[in-house]
Design an enzyme around this catalytic site. Structure first.
Site, mmCIF file in Angstrom:
data_model
loop_
_atom_site.group_PDB
_atom_site.id
_atom_site.type_symbol
_atom_site.label_atom_id
_atom_site.label_comp_id
_atom_site.label_asym_id
_atom_site.label_seq_id
_atom_site.Cartn_x
_atom_site.Cartn_y
_atom_site.Cartn_z
ATOM 1 N N LYS A 254 -3.976 5.615 -4.617
ATOM 2 C CA LYS A 254 -3.049 6.818 -4.981
ATOM 3 C C LYS A 254 -1.671 6.292 -5.618
ATOM 4 C CE LYS A 254 -0.354 6.588 -0.612
ATOM 5 N NZ LYS A 254 0.977 6.596 -1.161
ATOM 6 N N HIS B 145 -7.459 -8.670 -2.931
ATOM 7 C CA HIS B 145 -7.404 -8.908 -4.258
ATOM 8 C C HIS B 145 -7.063 -10.037 -5.037
ATOM 9 C CE1 HIS B 145 -8.074 -4.507 -4.850
ATOM 10 N NE2 HIS B 145 -8.367 -4.819 -5.988
#
Lengths: 184, 283
Positions: free
Chosen positions: A103, A38
């Site tokens: 999650k 990222h």
């Protein structure tokens, strides 16, 4: 709690109909990336350079799989904890990405960005790596192979089971669910 | 003095790791099965069913239960009348760890704390193992192993309280740690609580408490009662499976308590995810 079958890339029409708590079976292409990837992707966006894949309508899966056994496309592949991507996700959504799978809770900036850019944060079941890995039909490293399990992969999935956590209306299943079942 | 071959230890550790990565222990499997029946939230119930499906797939197809195959953690009790022939016990455990993680197609997850460079090609594949040795009477070596994932370690905490905090302070602290963790540690969780000792003794005790089987009672009546109180409070938080809301947040709370300094009350809370991969073997 409704059930949907959607195929990537996702459109605003796809994402706006979803509500926190809905179950979605995703098919098509997902891109895998964790924090290290990222950081590099957002650096490229900031510099205005080309990304290794088209962000428009893309769904990013936060995962670092185990090595595949001989003959398998990928090993076990469940979600990793998402807050580590919080500082990058709003930029990804602002540039066309429509979904994330991980999650754990996200910060307000991500929840707001989902609302602003028609994005969805999906939760997959952590620790269900064997089951989720089997829904991945092909996997190919397309960027940053030196990151090993954290490399960016293009994966094809079939009926990949996820739950809507943050929807385009600013709702948060983690908060709603907890309030519903909390005994005070 | 009894002798155990170096290679026997290597092979034992290797096999233990591979087995653990795909075979969810019975205590957690049974606890999950019971939870599915009593869970009130349909979303959490679906998650619990997926976790059980996953365990069945992992076992029958020999696939890792979770992609986070953890750091390898060992508690090793070495009898004073046994020695390793042909090498050092620590080396044998590390060698077995490397072989197990490689041969089992498990993920190498150890890295340098600052550069974050994976250590698989320098120190070794998923090395070093985290090993806690203890010396005991006898001529056996008892090895307890757990694959400890990152998500549940990240929300674990320790604190040294003033003695006045007492039992109430400890119970409140445990509730607070689990509440703040929410869905991040992959509930339903097991909560290991280490009380007393020194700072590090409390932390190690909280880790070791996670090795106890779910459903077993604490032999100390007072601690057993505390465990039940904590479990009830935690399940009242409403966090549920994967944090999506529900009545089953923890499967068990396990406490290990030690005598401590007159001035302090150390407390450590170590969280274990539902993929509670642990086993023990005696050589």
């Amino acid at each position: 709690m409704a059930t949907y079958h959607l195929t990537t890339p996702l459109t605003s029409e796809d994402t706006r109909q979803l509500n926190a708590g809905d179950v979605v079976y995703l098919s098509g292409v997902l891109y895998t990336a964790r924090d290290a990837a990222h950081k590099r992707l957002v650096d490229l966006i900031d510099k205005g350079e080309e990304l290794p894949f088209d962000l428009e309508g893309s769904v990013i899966y936060f995962v670092g799989p185990t090595p595949p056994k001989p003959g398998d496309p990928i090993g076990s592949a469940g979600p990793t904890t998402s807050y580590r991507m919080d500082s990058y996700s709003p930029t990804m959504l602002a540039h066309g990405s429509k979904g994330m799978i991980g999650k754990g809770k996200r910060n307000q900036a991500v929840i707001d960005a989902c609302k602003e850019y028609d994005g969805i944060y999906f939760g997959a079941t952590g620790g269900a790596g064997a089951l989720l890995g089997k829904r991945i039909k092909s996997a190919e490293v397309i960027a940053y192979p030196e990151l090993g399990p954290e490399a960016v992969r293009r994966i094809e999935v079939e009926d990949f089971p996820v739950t809507v956590i943050n929807d385009t209306h600013g709702r948060d299943l983690y908060q709603m669910g907890r309030e519903q079942y909390e005994v005070k | 003095m009894r002798e155990i071959e170096f290679d026997t230890v290597v092979k034992t550790v290797r096999d233990l790791i591979i087995h653990c990565s795909t075979d969810l222990p019975e205590d957690m499997y049974n606890a999950l099965k019971t939870s599915v029946e009593v869970e009130k939230s349909p979303v959490a119930k679906a998650v619990l069913e997926q976790i059980l499906d996953n365990a069945n797939i992992a076992k029958t197809e020999e696939r890792p239960l979770c992609q986070d195959t953890g750091l390898a953690v060992f508690f090793v009790r070495v009898g004073e009348e046994v020695k390793i022939k042909g090498g050092l016990l620590r080396d044998a455990i590390n060698m077995g760890t490397e072989q197990g993680y490689k041969d089992g197609y498990l993920r190498a997850s150890t890295c340098h704390p600052f550069s974050r460079a994976n250590l698989k090609d320098t120190i070794g594949y998923n090395l070093p193992a985290i090993i806690h040795f203890d010396l005991v009477a006898g001529d056996k070596i008892e090895i307890e192993y757990a694959a400890k994932g990152g998500g549940s370690e990240n929300v674990s905490r320790a604190r040294v309280f003033p003695p006045a905090a007492g039992k109430e302070g400890i119970i409140e602290y445990v509730r607070e740690v689990v509440s703040d963790a929410g869905g991040n540690p992959c509930p339903p969780i097991v909560v290991g609580v280490g009380i007393g000792g020194t700072f590090e003794k409390a932390v190690i005790s909280s880790k070791h408490a996670l090795f106890r089987d779910i459903g077993t009672e604490n032999p100390d009546e007072e601690l057993n009662e505390m465990e039940q109180t904590m479990l009830e409070q935690i399940n009242n938080l409403g966090i549920g499976a994967m944090g999506m809301g529900g009545t089953k947040t923890a499967m068990a709370v396990h406490i290990e308590s030690n005598p401590c300094h007159i001035a302090s009350l150390p407390v450590s809370v170590n969280i274990q995810c539902h993929s509670s991969r642990h086993a023990h073997i005696t050589l």
